[in-house]
Design an enzyme around this catalytic site. Sequence first.
Site, mmCIF file in Angstrom:
data_model
loop_
_atom_site.group_PDB
_atom_site.id
_atom_site.type_symbol
_atom_site.label_atom_id
_atom_site.label_comp_id
_atom_site.label_asym_id
_atom_site.label_seq_id
_atom_site.Cartn_x
_atom_site.Cartn_y
_atom_site.Cartn_z
ATOM 1 N N HIS A 102 0.837 -1.206 0.000
ATOM 2 C CA HIS A 102 0.000 0.000 0.000
ATOM 3 C C HIS A 102 0.871 1.255 0.000
ATOM 4 O O HIS A 102 0.659 2.169 0.802
ATOM 5 C CB HIS A 102 -0.922 -0.009 1.209
ATOM 6 C CG HIS A 102 -2.214 0.738 1.018
ATOM 7 N ND1 HIS A 102 -2.268 2.008 0.491
ATOM 8 C CD2 HIS A 102 -3.505 0.379 1.283
ATOM 9 C CE1 HIS A 102 -3.516 2.410 0.458
ATOM 10 N NE2 HIS A 102 -4.296 1.440 0.924
ATOM 11 N N GLU A 123 -2.494 -0.672 -5.947
ATOM 12 C CA GLU A 123 -2.558 -1.845 -5.094
ATOM 13 C C GLU A 123 -2.909 -3.070 -5.951
ATOM 14 O O GLU A 123 -4.075 -3.337 -6.228
ATOM 15 C CB GLU A 123 -3.597 -1.637 -3.996
ATOM 16 C CG GLU A 123 -3.347 -0.403 -3.135
ATOM 17 C CD GLU A 123 -4.598 0.072 -2.438
ATOM 18 O OE1 GLU A 123 -5.252 -0.749 -1.758
ATOM 19 O OE2 GLU A 123 -4.942 1.265 -2.578
#
Length: 368
Positions: free
Chosen positions: A193, A331
């Site tokens: 992330h 992501e």
Amino acid sequence: MISVATIKKLALTLTFPFFMSSAQAEDMKSVTLSNGNMEMTVINYGARIQRLKFAGQDIVLGFDTLEHYAAIKQNFGACVGRYIGRIIGGRLPIRGPKSSKVQEYQLQVGSNGDCAHGGTPSFSQRYWQFVTPLGEKEGVDSTVVLRYISPDGENGFPGELTLDITYTLLHDALRIDYEATTTKPTVLNPSNHSFFNLSADLGSSVLDELLWINSDSICLYNDKKQVTGQMMSVTDTPFDFRKVTPIGERINADHPQLQVTGGYDHCYALPLGENWEGVPVARLSDLSTGISMEVYTTEPAMQIYTANGHKGNIRGKDGKIYPKRNAICFETMHFPDSPNNPQWPSTQLNPGETFRSTTIYKFSLTVE
């Protein structure tokens, strides 16, 4: 060249989340790797990328001091798991590996009634172990391996899961490899992330950066930001980045999906193929610095998030205030709530199997 830093005892006035003790915080460590144009610092708290430098510029959000990662709940640079995204209602059906029998588990849920990012604490809030002698895998000083062993029943997920992450710095790229095994049938959907900003000013907006995404559809949300199981074509919508477009050109458009999220925070379907290393799924470019980044992955989907939730109340690196939309996340992952949507690729991992996934962020510099 590798350096290892161990955090000194934190001040007693520092407030930690309920799952963090000051004794644990003393164990926070970092390692810095370098190779060619690349330099990276990784910390064992959440297997986080604290710094990622290309051509001398730090291009990921985070904090200057390690203790801030424990004190402020943000996923900057972290590995999120067991399952990034939401599992709606925390309902997890697991099919027996040798039968059609389904056992349903109830996962930990948050205030929204869903299991988000694997629950709390997520893998991003756990301490990982440096597995290899730091930077010495296969005789190079540009690789490090971290491991987290998630116990059976953690946040409701079945099976003891052993997950290794290998970070490898290439001359112009960061390669992330995941490898995992389990003692019981379970699901796994980890992702990094990191929040990217290629402008050399992490406190500035990314809305002028240029974005290309190799995708023709996204997952649809309902008004609670839960995926419906349906896909939407990006054609003639603000989500179509098949032609290079500034991030901010249509981010405030009057579109129902943008109204749900207040900006881009959507899962794009990706083309799959054996030649994944030769076909990028996304490209980000900043004209002021000349830095470009391409994303390559073995994963079938990718969440694009434009830091819509930043409110200017976080002070990050170099004392910079992090305002709304000062970064973009790529992501790489499987689809949200895929255990309850069998039309999407399965995330189930069974005993005797090995989960493997790879994502590469490759950088280049345009010199005028």
